[in-house]
Design a protein around this motif. Structure first.
Motif, PDB file in Angstrom:
ATOM      1  N   ASN A 118      12.350  -3.606  -6.850  1.00 39.75           N
ATOM      2  CA  ASN A 118      10.990  -2.756  -6.284  1.00 39.75           C
ATOM      3  C   ASN A 118      10.109  -4.129  -6.148  1.00 39.75           C
ATOM      4  OD1 ASN A 118       8.792  -1.519  -5.553  1.00 39.75           O
ATOM      5  ND2 ASN A 118       8.946  -0.078  -7.217  1.00 39.75           N
ATOM      6  N   ASP A 127      16.453  -3.991 -12.257  1.00 41.69           N
ATOM      7  CA  ASP A 127      16.341  -2.825 -11.779  1.00 41.69           C
ATOM      8  C   ASP A 127      16.014  -1.937 -12.997  1.00 41.69           C
ATOM      9  OD1 ASP A 127      16.156  -0.279 -10.264  1.00 41.69           O
ATOM     10  OD2 ASP A 127      18.529   0.076 -10.117  1.00 41.69           O
ATOM     11  N   LYS A 160       7.943  -4.863  -3.815  1.00 42.40           N
ATOM     12  CA  LYS A 160       6.645  -4.528  -3.683  1.00 42.40           C
ATOM     13  C   LYS A 160       5.690  -4.419  -4.699  1.00 42.40           C
ATOM     14  CE  LYS A 160       7.218  -2.646   1.129  1.00 42.40           C
ATOM     15  NZ  LYS A 160       7.396  -1.568   2.001  1.00 42.40           N
ATOM     16  N   LYS A 161       6.145  -3.601  -5.771  1.00 40.78           N
ATOM     17  CA  LYS A 161       5.448  -3.453  -6.947  1.00 40.78           C
ATOM     18  C   LYS A 161       5.562  -4.483  -7.990  1.00 40.78           C
ATOM     19  CE  LYS A 161       4.791   0.334 -10.010  1.00 40.78           C
ATOM     20  NZ  LYS A 161       5.054   1.564 -10.638  1.00 40.78           N
TER      21      LYS A 161
END
Length: 492
Positions: A94, A149, A96-97
C-alpha cells in the motif's frame, strides 16, 4: 517454546483451508510486486499474525494469565539480500499510505536511529531490526530489499504493531542466516517494540510468535513468561470467531487518568489492602496475594478464587458513597498509609483523576476474570464437543458483564455490538483489548459466520456510521479461526 521458528512450505499449515485460495493469491501478488519494485528475485518470505484476546481482560498487570489466539490477519515480508552494502530498502504493498523508505546500518553501538515522536510506519521494522542486531552483534549485516503487506487493521486492538515487529525481527534473522528459537524471538520482540514508545507486557508478541494452528494460547507472566497451547473444541459445524471493531477510539492521553491509569492504581491498592487483612507482606499485585495465601492450600485453582472473593467481600469496609467506592482519605485509613505517600507512590508518575477508588468492584472483576481464564482453559482441555461451545460462550458473556459493570471499561457501542451478536448466533460476545472502544470478539459456528457478520453490518455499522464504505466495513469486521504463529514460508 525453545523450538526454532518453523519453515513451512504449504499455506494450509498456516491458515484454515477455507482461507488458502485467498491467501495464495495474496502471496503471489506480493511476490510479483516485490520483483516489479526492486527488480530482483525474492529469496525469503516471513509472516507473523495479529491476535485477539479470547478471555482475560485487565488482569495481566495484576499478574494473572490471559488467553489469546493468533488470527488470520497478519504481516508478510518478502525480501532479498545483498553483500554490496548494508542499506535497507523497504516498500509497502500500500504505497500511497505507506511510502517506500531507505536507511542504513549505523554500527554495533547504535544499529539504527528511531524517532519515537513521529508516527512513521517503517519505525516498526526498525524496532525488529535493532532488536536482532543488538542481540547478534554482526559486523556487517546484509543489505536488504523488502516488500511488506499487512492485513491487521491499525488501531483495531488486534496488535498490528506486534505482528509487524515480530515479522521484521524474523526477516532480519532469516536474511542473515541466523539461528533463533521461538522464545528468543518473542523476548527480543517484546523489548524491541518499546523503541517506539509502547510499554508492552508480552501477550501480543507471545501470541504472534508462539501460537499454533487450531489452538489458543494460555500466556502466564509470573514468575516468568510461560505459554501453553490450548486445544479448541472440535465441533460440528466447526467453531469460528468474528472480530468486530466498534471504530470508537479512546484517546489514551485524554482518558487514561480516569480510565486505564486509575484501574491499575485501584488494583494495586486492592492488593495492598487484602495482603494487610490476610497478614501477608506488602505486595503490588493480586496475583501475589493469591500465590502467597494459597501457597500450601489443597483447594483447586477455581476454589481458591471463590474463597478469596468471599474473604474480600467480608474484609472491605462499608461503602458510604452510594456504591461509588472510597475516598483517598478512606483508602489511606484502610491501608494505614499517609495520603501524601499514596499520592507519591501511585499518582505521580502516571496521572490519575478521581474522587473515589472502586476497590471492591475492581477486586471482584480481577479475581473472577482470572478464574474464568482457568475455567476456559479446562473446558477446552476436557472438551465434550458441541456442548463445550455453550460453556465457553457463557464464560465470555460473564467476562463482558464483569468488564461492563465491575471494571467499567466497556462502552455503549461495545454493549450494542455484543447484544446484536448474541441475538444472531453468537454463543459468547465480549470486548477484546483495553476497552472504552476498540474491538469485540464473538464465538460462533462456521455455518453462522455470514449471518452474524451481515447482522452486525446492518444493525450496527450502517446505522451508526451511515457513510461507511465497503472497504472500511471489510476492515472493521472479520471472521477468523486460530492460525499458526510466526513462520518462514518456503513454498514459493
Amino acid at each position: 517454546m525453545s523450538a526454532p521458528v518453523p519453515s513451512i512450505n504449504s499455506l494450509d499449515k498456516i491458515y484454515d483451508p477455507s482461507a488458502v485460495p485467498k491467501q495464495d493469491k495474496r502471496y503471489k501478488n506480493l511476490l510479483a510486486q516485490f520483483e516489479k519494485v526492486h527488480g530482483r528475485k525474492p529469496e525469503f518470505v516471513v509472516r507473523s499474525p495479529g491476535r485477539v484476546n479470547l478471555i482475560g481482560e485487565h488482569i495481566d498487570y495484576c499478574g494473572f494469565g490471559v488467553l489469546p489466539m493468533a488470527i488470520e490477519r497478519d504481516v508478510i515480508i518478502v525480501g532479498s539480500t545483498t553483500d554490496e552494502d548494508t542499506k535497507i530498502r523497504i516498500a509497502n504493498i500500500n504505497s500511497k499510505k505507506y511510502p517506500a523508505r531507505e536507511f542504513d546500518y549505523e554500527g554495533k553501538e547504535k544499529v539504527v536511529s528511531i524517532d519515537s515522536t513521529k508516527l512513521e510506519w517503517s519505525n516498526y521494522f526498525k524496532c525488529g531490526y535493532k532488536g536482532m542486531l543488538e542481540k547478534f552483534q554482526l559486523d556487517t549485516p546484509k543489505g536488504l530489499y523488502l516488500m511488506v503487506d499487512g492485513t491487521v487493521p491499525a488501531g483495531g486492538g488486534l496488535s498490528s504493531s506486534a505482528a509487524f515487529v515480530c515479522a521484521s525481527a524474523l526477516a532480519v534473522v532469516t536474511a542473515n542466516n541466523l539461528s533463533i528459537s521461538k522464545t528468543e524471538l518473542t523476548e527480543i520482540a517484546i523489548v524491541a517494540e518499546r523503541n517506539v514508545g509502547v510499554n508492552s507486557g508480552g501477550m501480543d508478541q507471545s501470541a504472534s510468535v508462539l501460537s499454533e494452528k487450531d489452538f489458543a494460547l494460555h500466556v502466564e507472566f509470573v514468575p516468568k513468561l510461560r505459554t501453553q497451547a490450548v486445544p479448541l473444541p472440535v465441533t460440528s459445524p466447526k467453531l469460528a470467531f468474528v472480530i468486530a471493531n466498534t471504530l470508537v477510539v479512546a484517546d489514551k492521553f485524554v482518558t487514561a487518568p480516569r480510565n486505564y491509569n486509575l484501574r491499575v492504581v485501584e488494583t494495586h491498592m486492592a492488593a495492598l489492602f487484602l495482603a494487610k487483612k490476610l497478614n501477608l507482606p506488602a505486595v503490588d499485585t493480586l496475583k501475589e496475594v493469591y500465590d502467597l495465601y494459597y501457597k500450601d492450600s489443597s483447594l483447586s485453582e477455581v476454589e481458591r478464587f471463590t474463597d478469596l472473593l468471599k474473604k474480600a467481600e467480608e474484609f472491605y469496609p462499608k461503602d458510604n458513597s452510594n456504591n461509588n467506592g472510597y475516598t483517598l482519605d478512606e483508602v489511606s485509613q484502610m491501608l494505614d498509609i499517609p495520603v501524601k505517600e499514596l499520592q507519591d507512590k501511585y499518582m505521580t508518575r502516571f496521572p490519575v483523576e478521581t474522587d473515589y477508588f472502586r476497590l471492591v468492584h475492581r477486586t471482584k472483576h480481577v479475581l473472577s476474570e482470572a478464574s474464568r481464564v482457568i475455567e476456559f482453559h479446562k473446558a477446552c482441555e476436557n472438551s465434550q464437543g458441541d456442548s463445550t461451545i455453550k460453556t465457553l460462550g457463557d464464560l465470555m458473556n460473564a467476562s463482558q458483564e464483569s468488564c461492563d459493570k465491575l471494571f467499567m471499561c466497556s462502552c455503549p457501542e461495545i454493549n450494542d455490538v455484543c447484544e446484536i451478536a448474541r441475538k444472531n448466533g453468537s454463543f459468547g460476545s465480549r470486548l477484546s483489548g483495553a476497552g472504552w472502544g476498540g474491538s469485540t470478539v464473538h464465538l460462533t459456528t462456521e455455518d453462522n459466520v455470514a449471518k452474524l457478520i451481515d447482522a452486525i453490518k446492518n444493525e450496527f455499522y450502517r446505522k451508526k456510521y451511515p457513510n461507511i464504505t465497503e472497504e472500511e466495513l471489510d476492515d472493521a469486521i472479520i471472521a477468523t479461526k486460530p492460525c499458526s504463529g510466526a513462520a518462514i514460508y518456503t513454498g514459493f
